[in-house]
Design an enzyme around this catalytic site. Structure first.
Site, PDB file in Angstrom:
ATOM      1  N   SER A  37      68.684  28.181  37.237  1.00 49.02           N
ATOM      2  CA  SER A  37      70.089  28.114  36.860  1.00 49.02           C
ATOM      3  C   SER A  37      71.067  28.394  37.996  1.00 49.02           C
ATOM      4  O   SER A  37      71.987  29.208  37.877  1.00 49.02           O
ATOM      5  CB  SER A  37      70.368  29.043  35.668  1.00 49.02           C
ATOM      6  OG  SER A  37      71.373  28.444  34.909  1.00 49.02           O
ATOM      7  N   SER A  38      70.861  27.662  39.091  1.00 52.88           N
ATOM      8  CA  SER A  38      71.850  27.726  40.175  1.00 52.88           C
ATOM      9  C   SER A  38      73.190  27.221  39.672  1.00 52.88           C
ATOM     10  O   SER A  38      74.239  27.655  40.141  1.00 52.88           O
ATOM     11  CB  SER A  38      71.397  26.880  41.370  1.00 52.88           C
ATOM     12  OG  SER A  38      71.471  25.501  41.086  1.00 52.88           O
ATOM     13  N   ASP A  75      72.374  30.563  29.870  1.00 52.66           N
ATOM     14  CA  ASP A  75      72.424  30.680  31.333  1.00 52.66           C
ATOM     15  C   ASP A  75      73.700  31.358  31.823  1.00 52.66           C
ATOM     16  O   ASP A  75      73.638  32.342  32.565  1.00 52.66           O
ATOM     17  CB  ASP A  75      72.252  29.310  31.998  1.00 52.66           C
ATOM     18  CG  ASP A  75      70.904  28.682  31.672  1.00 52.66           C
ATOM     19  OD1 ASP A  75      70.081  29.345  31.015  1.00 52.66           O
ATOM     20  OD2 ASP A  75      70.684  27.528  32.072  1.00 52.66           O
ATOM     21  N   THR A  87      64.942  27.857  21.499  1.00 52.33           N
ATOM     22  CA  THR A  87      65.456  28.555  20.319  1.00 52.33           C
ATOM     23  C   THR A  87      66.987  28.576  20.330  1.00 52.33           C
ATOM     24  O   THR A  87      67.601  28.726  19.283  1.00 52.33           O
ATOM     25  CB  THR A  87      64.951  30.016  20.302  1.00 52.33           C
ATOM     26  OG1 THR A  87      65.118  30.553  21.621  1.00 52.33           O
ATOM     27  CG2 THR A  87      63.486  30.096  19.917  1.00 52.33           C
ATOM     28  N   GLY A 138      68.185  23.378  41.416  1.00 52.90           N
ATOM     29  CA  GLY A 138      67.488  22.376  40.613  1.00 52.90           C
ATOM     30  C   GLY A 138      66.049  22.696  40.282  1.00 52.90           C
ATOM     31  O   GLY A 138      65.287  21.799  39.950  1.00 52.90           O
ATOM     32  N   GLU A 149      62.041  29.991  23.931  1.00 53.82           N
ATOM     33  CA  GLU A 149      62.285  28.686  24.548  1.00 53.82           C
ATOM     34  C   GLU A 149      62.619  27.662  23.460  1.00 53.82           C
ATOM     35  O   GLU A 149      61.928  27.577  22.452  1.00 53.82           O
ATOM     36  CB  GLU A 149      61.028  28.255  25.296  1.00 53.82           C
ATOM     37  CG  GLU A 149      61.279  27.807  26.700  1.00 53.82           C
ATOM     38  CD  GLU A 149      61.848  28.879  27.618  1.00 53.82           C
ATOM     39  OE1 GLU A 149      63.056  28.823  27.913  1.00 53.82           O
ATOM     40  OE2 GLU A 149      61.093  29.769  28.032  1.00 53.82           O
ATOM     41  N   GLU A 189      80.145  22.812  31.654  1.00 51.39           N
ATOM     42  CA  GLU A 189      78.914  22.046  31.895  1.00 51.39           C
ATOM     43  C   GLU A 189      78.692  21.012  30.783  1.00 51.39           C
ATOM     44  O   GLU A 189      78.245  19.902  31.038  1.00 51.39           O
ATOM     45  CB  GLU A 189      77.702  22.989  32.047  1.00 51.39           C
ATOM     46  CG  GLU A 189      76.545  22.303  32.728  1.00 51.39           C
ATOM     47  CD  GLU A 189      75.620  23.225  33.515  1.00 51.39           C
ATOM     48  OE1 GLU A 189      76.014  24.342  33.874  1.00 51.39           O
ATOM     49  OE2 GLU A 189      74.474  22.793  33.773  1.00 51.39           O
ATOM     50  N   TYR A 227      63.984  16.268  25.682  1.00 52.55           N
ATOM     51  CA  TYR A 227      64.839  17.369  25.213  1.00 52.55           C
ATOM     52  C   TYR A 227      65.703  16.895  24.044  1.00 52.55           C
ATOM     53  O   TYR A 227      65.780  17.545  22.993  1.00 52.55           O
ATOM     54  CB  TYR A 227      65.718  17.848  26.376  1.00 52.55           C
ATOM     55  CG  TYR A 227      66.728  18.912  26.019  1.00 52.55           C
ATOM     56  CD1 TYR A 227      66.385  20.261  26.021  1.00 52.55           C
ATOM     57  CD2 TYR A 227      68.040  18.566  25.682  1.00 52.55           C
ATOM     58  CE1 TYR A 227      67.319  21.239  25.694  1.00 52.55           C
ATOM     59  CE2 TYR A 227      68.981  19.543  25.354  1.00 52.55           C
ATOM     60  CZ  TYR A 227      68.611  20.870  25.365  1.00 52.55           C
ATOM     61  OH  TYR A 227      69.538  21.838  25.037  1.00 52.55           O
TER      62      TYR A 227
END
Ligand code: ADP
Ligand code: MG
Length: 391
Positions: free
Chosen positions: A125-126, A171, A35, A121, A33, A159, A220
């Site tokens: 990862s929709s 993803d 990474t 959401g 995570e 994205e 983030y």
């Protein structure tokens, strides 16, 4: 769940023609995570939740899109694609079309009917499933060969540059390359990958805490900046490094004096997490499933204490799960500050696990969690019709 036959019938009703159907899955990350943006390693698996796209070519350059998830349709002209995102679901497919065309893949106009059973959401990862399914469908319909790694890069670019979300390659990569009964060990620097077998007797059980803290996006960005600062400061002593991937734990300890405490702990998380990814992959490779629980526990602890991205609900969910019979590992997964935990649970215990954890989590928090019992599944595929060979 919509079957392929249902989807073809719905397409026929809406667009009065036959169609081809493409699937792309959501994913869960087993370990690794934060990474990815440090050029490190991740270990995701594709899960059985799918985005499905029925598609038929048109004679013009129009894309006509209908999303059943939003009961909403929209049209765009491939020769006049919008330059900016509109904050609408169509940003994802239009972003993919834009990045494919910009990279030299000329597309054909098409009608698309989109449906998805990936929960939207919640961190499964929709968005990548949606992008990959649409990208695959558009490429195949225009008779372009499918290069899965390149398709993943196109979706990431869509994205990042069009939708405006700073996501990594993981993803779309796992949605493109997933393999049933396997996780995928990915080197986010070289994009080299290898499949790692998952034991047949284990399910991937995903527990949604049902909380999502508002400051997640800001945190983030802060974590990314802290990692870059760590590289800059350690780089004073080790000029060859370009990412935390290049630093060993011994080197970090040697140069600890160069770092403020918070930056030191952020670096320690990333460096030890990369090591855990390798150890989990090796344990799975060797069928040593009993070695996973302490690695998962250490990963969770590192995210809680060093990276500081957990929250009380995630800690409760992990603690409830970790003590149960038949649990081979429990930790938070995804960006943090809410979202989901991932648990490796013996198949014969998984229903009981689901009921007990749901009840105990509700007593502890007053929240009713969604719990999904999944198996590692196949990546994107063409499941009906075949546009690659038609005119
Ligand atoms: P996650 O990827 O964790 O599910 P995101 O916020 O990244 O969460 O992506 C969710 C968004 O992706 C939705 O709000 C929607 O805009 C888009 N999306 C995903 N699946 C579909 C779909 N089937 N139809 C339309 N939009 C979708
Ligand atoms: Mg997403």
């Amino acid at each position: 769940m919509t079957t392929i036959q249902d989807l073809l019938a719905k397409f026929q009703r809406r667009f009065s023609s036959r169609a081809a159907v493409y699937h792309a899955p959501g994913r869960v990350n087993l370990v690794g995570e934060h990474t990815d943006y440090n050029d490190g390693f991740v270990l995701p698996a594709a899960i059985g939740f799918l985005c499905s796209v029925a598609i038929a070519p048109r004679n013009d350059r129009k894309l006509v899109l209908y999303s059943e998830s939003f009961d909403s349709s929209m049209e765009a002209d491939l020769d006049a694609l919008p330059r900016k995102a509109a904050g609408h679901w169509s940003d994802y497919p239009l972003g993919v079309a834009t990045s494919l065309e910009k990279s030299g893949y000329r597309l054909s106009g098409a009608n698309l009917y989109i449906t998805s059973d990936v929960p939207l959401g919640v961190g499964l990862s929709s968005s990548a499933a949606f992008e990959v399914a649409v990208g695959y469908a558009l490429l195949d319909t225009a008779h372009h060969p499918i290069d899965r790694t390149r398709l993943a890069q196109m979706c990431q670019r869509a994205e990042n540059e069009f939708v405006g979300a700073h996501v990594g390659i993981m993803d779309p990569f796992i949605s493109c390359h997933g393999r049933a009964e396997h996780a995928l060990l990915l080197d986010c620097r070289s994009l080299e990958f290898q499949f790692v077998p998952l034991p047949a007797k284990v399910k991937l059980v995903i527990c949604n805490t049902m909380v999502k803290h508002q400051h997640a996006a800001g945190e983030y960005n802060t974590r990314r900046a802290e990692c870059e600062e760590g590289v800059r400061l350690i780089g004073k002593a080790l000029p060859g490094i370009s990412a935390l991937r290049d630093v060993t734990l011994v080197q970090l300890e040697q140069h600890r004096g160069l770092l403020p405490d918070a930056i030191y702990r952020r670096c320690r998380h990333v460096i030890t997490e990369n090591d855990r990814v390798q150890k989990v992959a090796t344990a799975l490779e060797n069928g040593k499933i009993g070695e996973l629980a302490p690695l998962f526990a250490a990963s969770h602890q590192s995210m809680r204490d060093d990276y500081e991205i957990s929250c009380p609900e995630l800690d409760i969910m992990v603690a409830l799960a970790a003590g149960k019979t038949g649990v081979y590992g429990a930790r938070m997964t995804g960006g943090g500050f809410g979202g989901c935990t991932i648990n490796l649970v013996a198949t014969e215990r998984s229903m009981e696990f689901q009921q007990q954890v749901a009840a105990e989590y509700y007593s502890a928090t007053g929240l009713r969690p969604d719990i999904y019992v999944c198996a590692a599944s196949q990546g994107a595929e063409n499941v009906a019709g075949d546009n690659s060979s038609t005119d």
